[in-house]
Design a protein around this motif. Structure first.
Motif, PDB file in Angstrom:
ATOM      1  N   HIS A 143      -5.148   8.149  -6.423  1.00 15.49           N
ATOM      2  CA  HIS A 143      -4.869   8.291  -5.042  1.00 15.49           C
ATOM      3  C   HIS A 143      -3.850   9.417  -4.831  1.00 15.49           C
ATOM      4  O   HIS A 143      -3.834  10.218  -3.856  1.00 15.49           O
TER       5      HIS A 143
ATOM      6  N   ASP B 246       0.809  -1.144   0.065  1.00 14.41           N
ATOM      7  CA  ASP B 246      -0.032   0.121  -0.079  1.00 14.41           C
ATOM      8  C   ASP B 246       0.827   1.198   0.084  1.00 14.41           C
ATOM      9  O   ASP B 246       1.169   1.933   1.117  1.00 14.41           O
TER      10      ASP B 246
ATOM     11  N   GLU C 223       0.003   2.770  -8.154  1.00 19.37           N
ATOM     12  CA  GLU C 223       1.087   2.808  -7.513  1.00 19.37           C
ATOM     13  C   GLU C 223       1.513   1.527  -6.712  1.00 19.37           C
ATOM     14  O   GLU C 223       2.507   1.116  -6.742  1.00 19.37           O
ATOM     15  N   ASP C 224       0.293   0.774  -6.466  1.00 18.72           N
ATOM     16  CA  ASP C 224       0.742  -0.514  -5.791  1.00 18.72           C
ATOM     17  C   ASP C 224       1.176  -1.580  -6.765  1.00 18.72           C
ATOM     18  O   ASP C 224       2.243  -2.244  -6.685  1.00 18.72           O
TER      19      ASP C 224
ATOM     20  N   LEU D 247       0.644   4.402  -1.185  1.00 21.27           N
ATOM     21  CA  LEU D 247       0.285   5.555  -0.440  1.00 21.27           C
ATOM     22  C   LEU D 247      -0.950   4.990   0.316  1.00 21.27           C
ATOM     23  O   LEU D 247      -2.083   4.403  -0.199  1.00 21.27           O
ATOM     24  N   ARG D 248      -0.824   5.013   1.686  1.00 24.75           N
ATOM     25  CA  ARG D 248       0.464   5.216   2.269  1.00 24.75           C
ATOM     26  C   ARG D 248       0.770   4.437   3.322  1.00 24.75           C
ATOM     27  O   ARG D 248       2.093   4.402   4.002  1.00 24.75           O
TER      28      ARG D 248
ATOM     29  N   GLY E 268      -4.828  -1.741  -3.417  1.00 26.38           N
ATOM     30  CA  GLY E 268      -5.854  -1.137  -4.120  1.00 26.38           C
ATOM     31  C   GLY E 268      -6.360   0.044  -3.163  1.00 26.38           C
ATOM     32  O   GLY E 268      -5.925   0.285  -2.086  1.00 26.38           O
ATOM     33  N   THR E 269      -7.290   0.733  -3.532  1.00 27.71           N
ATOM     34  CA  THR E 269      -7.899   1.742  -3.014  1.00 27.71           C
ATOM     35  C   THR E 269      -9.532   1.363  -2.960  1.00 27.71           C
ATOM     36  O   THR E 269     -10.060   1.800  -4.092  1.00 27.71           O
TER      37      THR E 269
HETATM   38 MG    MG Z   1      -3.213   3.000  -1.237  1.00 27.51          MG
END
Ligand code: MG
Ligand code: 3SL
Length: 248
Positions: free
Chosen positions: A211, A26, A157-158, A28-29, A149-150
């Motif tokens: 994100h 993860d 980013e992941d 962020l963050r 994930g978000t």
């Molecule tokens: Mg994240």
């Protein structure tokens, strides 16, 4: 060694990862924060999914005389009554060294919880990608790279951080005379290709991600700079599944 990637935690089938090492990303963050805190001397991070449980756990720790910070976020913002939020920059050595951190976050701590069925659970991010690859390569067991994930959605980013670990694994394998070193699933190949596209400036993926843009709106510009520093640390945090404690 077989490497698979789960692109978002909601796709994870806990029973299928029980025979593999899992690495939680993860970027962020949450995992960037955990890695930074531990690299700066934190005694251990206790990931908790629920805010009320986190508050109770902090009381319990303090009652036992353990120096403890209560940290976490919802919607990216520090929770009311908490000592700290989820910015890695809040966890400098003068703040966190010698203390435990109880941490609750929206996606990251939930992902760690879901991965508890794996044989080993490590924390990964851009900050420690090379160190994670070395640990996995030396261990030689099958691996699942788990992208948080978000809120149920894929996070660029992941996936890029998982891909950077893949690229580092490929470098290690290329120097090794053994045959049959890396068996990559299509998902593992996909994230490696994604990261290779960013090789000249991997931190850019944070600015390309939804994100990342949300965190910029909230004023966390410096967090994106920090979380984008590839291979800054050589630490690989690991979860003790019985104690629910992450240490080095
Ligand atoms: Mg994240
Ligand atoms: O979801 C999480 O675990 C957090 O890392 C999200 S945030 O970056 O703090 O908003």
């Amino acid at each position: 060694m077989r490497i698979d990637v789960c692109m978002r935690v909601d796709d994870l089938q806990p029973e299928l990862i029980s025979a593999t090492c899992a690495v939680v990303f993860d970027v962020l963050r949450a995992t960037s924060t955990i890695i930074t805190a531990l690299a700066n001397g934190c005694s251990g991070v206790i990931p908790v999914t629920d805010t009320e449980d986190a508050i109770a756990r902090a009381h319990q720790n303090r009652h036992q005389g353990l120096a403890t910070l209560l940290g976490g976020e919802r919607g990216g913002r520090k929770l009311t009554g908490f000592d700290t939020g989820n910015s890695p920059l809040e966890y400098s050595g003068d703040v966190i060294a010698g203390k435990f951190l109880i941490l609750t976050t929206t996606n990251g701590t939930r992902t760690i919880e879901v991965c508890k069925t794996a044989s080993n659970v490590y924390m990964g991010s851009l900050l420690n990608a090379r160190a994670v690859a070395r640990r996995l390569y030396n261990k030689k067991s099958d691996v699942t790279l788990v992208c948080a994930g978000t809120k149920g959605r894929f996070s660029l980013e992941d996936a890029v951080a998982a891909g950077l670990v893949m690229l580092e694994l490929k470098v290690l394998a290329s120097k090794d005379a053994r045959k049959d070193k890396l068996q990559m699933t299509d998902a593992a190949t996909a994230v490696a290709l994604l990261a290779a596209g960013y090789e000249k400036g991997i931190g850019q993926c944070l600015y390309d991600s939804a994100h990342g843009q949300r965190l910029l709106q909230l004023g966390f510009d410096e967090d994106l700079v920090w979380c984008g520093k590839a291979n800054k640390f050589s630490v690989v945090p690991v979860l003790d599944r019985d104690k629910g404690l992450i240490t080095l």
